[in-house]
Enzyme design. Structure first.
Site, short mmCIF file in Angstrom:
data_model
loop_
_atom_site.label_atom_id
_atom_site.label_comp_id
_atom_site.label_asym_id
_atom_site.label_seq_id
_atom_site.Cartn_x
_atom_site.Cartn_y
_atom_site.Cartn_z
N SER A 119 -47.06 12.56 21.44
CA SER A 119 -46.99 13.94 21.89
C SER A 119 -46.23 14.00 23.20
O SER A 119 -46.25 13.05 24.00
CB SER A 119 -48.40 14.50 22.08
OG SER A 119 -48.38 15.70 22.84
N SER A 120 -45.57 15.11 23.44
CA SER A 120 -44.82 15.26 24.69
C SER A 120 -45.72 15.36 25.91
O SER A 120 -45.25 15.29 27.05
CB SER A 120 -43.91 16.49 24.63
OG SER A 120 -44.67 17.66 24.37
N CYS A 121 -47.04 15.49 25.70
CA CYS A 121 -47.96 15.55 26.84
C CYS A 121 -48.10 14.20 27.54
O CYS A 121 -48.76 14.10 28.57
CB CYS A 121 -49.34 16.06 26.41
SG CYS A 121 -50.29 14.87 25.44
N TYR A 148 -56.21 12.75 26.34
CA TYR A 148 -55.42 12.65 25.11
C TYR A 148 -54.10 11.95 25.40
O TYR A 148 -53.65 11.07 24.63
CB TYR A 148 -55.18 14.05 24.54
CG TYR A 148 -54.31 14.08 23.32
CD1 TYR A 148 -54.80 13.71 22.07
CD2 TYR A 148 -52.98 14.50 23.40
CE1 TYR A 148 -54.00 13.75 20.94
CE2 TYR A 148 -52.17 14.54 22.27
CZ TYR A 148 -52.69 14.17 21.05
OH TYR A 148 -51.89 14.20 19.93
N LYS A 152 -52.37 8.41 23.83
CA LYS A 152 -51.06 8.34 23.20
C LYS A 152 -50.13 7.37 23.93
O LYS A 152 -49.32 6.67 23.31
CB LYS A 152 -50.43 9.73 23.13
CG LYS A 152 -51.10 10.63 22.10
CD LYS A 152 -51.01 10.02 20.71
CE LYS A 152 -51.67 10.87 19.65
NZ LYS A 152 -51.59 10.25 18.31
N HIS A 191 -53.63 25.18 19.15
CA HIS A 191 -52.57 25.22 20.15
C HIS A 191 -52.04 26.65 20.26
O HIS A 191 -52.45 27.54 19.52
CB HIS A 191 -51.44 24.26 19.77
CG HIS A 191 -51.82 22.82 19.92
ND1 HIS A 191 -52.24 22.04 18.85
CD2 HIS A 191 -51.83 22.01 21.00
CE1 HIS A 191 -52.49 20.81 19.27
NE2 HIS A 191 -52.26 20.77 20.57
#
Length: 324
Positions: A119-121, A148, A152, A191
């Site tokens: 994920s881009s987070c 989270y 990742k 989301h």
């Protein structure tokens, strides 16, 4: 595109066993649909009731029995700002266990090509925009979803470690904000895109005069239709081999305020829109640099307005059966 492992990416064998972990989720179901369209005939999927990926013994038994040649690891515990901020232990613990079990079993039983979805987070909250892959681990994470993100990041490092220690040509892809059929539309766990679609569709049905959204509406976000993401996954498996994770996105973004307007138009909502600035905005901007993906020969094809309209249609067609 390949690195020093000596492996040259090529077209995957359409008849080989291909396990899609998380094949009922937003990303996994899109990958499954795309693989079917592309002629794969030995797809393997298990629901969470059939196979608990947090159960290490069960995961190893599954791999021993099915011996997949390819794996797309799309299984994860996911959620929006509220869910991530409320249940950080769940997001950290569950995702770490899922990843470690699947990746260890895949290595043990000789999986040739594996794609890990992140994920881009994973990137710092205030990373330079657009965010390049080498921004990883250069700053502080967004606090509302740091647990989270850490899970990742651990997955990316796991892939890189497997490449170094065992020489396996496994890769990682980091999608931007995804949306589309199969999404989670629950008020508490969704989301921003599915949350807005549900909120505005219900308001349009009820004739609600005002819809109030979280935050100021000023943060900018990039959105990628999940069918585009699925196409990118197969393209990377067949055309890319490198230790760096690959950003997957469109390279363009909109404000949340602009997104809300597009969703309202798509569902036919004509009331007023207000913003609750006491609620958190999250990261101010998150636009990915997709140069590496472009260099690998892939660009997105589904426009945002088109994607929103088709997602609204899917939501309405599946309203009684969607995750709510």
């Amino acid at each position: 595109m390949s690195d020093s492992l000596g492996f040259q990416p090529a077209k995957l064998d359409r008849s080989a066993p291909f396990y899609v972990a998380g094949h009922r989720g937003l990303v996994g179901s899109a990958i499954w649909r795309n693989l079917q369209r592309e002629g794969f005939t030995a797809l393997i999927g298990r629901t969470s009731l059939e196979l608990d990926l947090k159960d290490r013994e069960a995961v190893f038994s599954f791999f021993a029995e099915n011996r997949p040649r390819y794996v797309a690891l799309a299984a994860a515990k996911v959620g929006g700002i509220l869910a991530n901020n409320t249940f950080p232990v769940d997001f950290l613990s569950d995702n770490l266990r899922i990843q470690v079990n699947v990746l260890d079993a895949a290595r043990e039983f000789g999986v040739e090509r594996l794609l890990f979805l992140g994920s881009s987070c994973i990137y710092p909250k205030f990373a330079d925009q657009p965010i390049r892959e080498d921004s990883l681990l250069t700053g502080h994470l967004e606090p509302t979803n740091d647990a989270y993100a850490i899970a990742k990041i651990a997955g990316i490092m796991h892939i890189q470690a497997v490449r170094r220690q065992y020489g396996l040509p496994w890769i990682s892809a980091m999608p931007t904000n995804l949306y589309g059929p199969g999404d989670n539309f629950s008020p508490e766990g969704s989301h921003v895109m599915p949350a807005l679609i549900r909120r505005y569709d219900e308001a349009a049905r009820a004739g609600t005069p005002v819809v109030t959204n979280w935050g100021s509406g000023t943060p900018r976000r990039e959105f990628l239709h999940v069918d585009d993401m699925a196409a990118a996954c197969l393209h990377l498996l067949e055309n890319y081999d490198g230790s760096s994770q690959v950003n997957v996105g469109t390279g363009t973004d909109v404000t949340i305020r602009e997104l809300a307007t597009l969703v309202a138009q798509a569902v036919g909502y004509e009331g007023d829109i207000e913003w609750d600035t006491t609620k958190p905005d999250g990261t101010p901007r998150k636009l990915l640099d997709v140069s590496k993906l472009s260099d690998a020969g892939w660009t997105s094809s589904i426009g945002l307005e088109e994607g929103i309209r088709s997602t609204v249609a899917w939501f309405r067609d599946n309203y009684l059966s969607i995750r709510s």
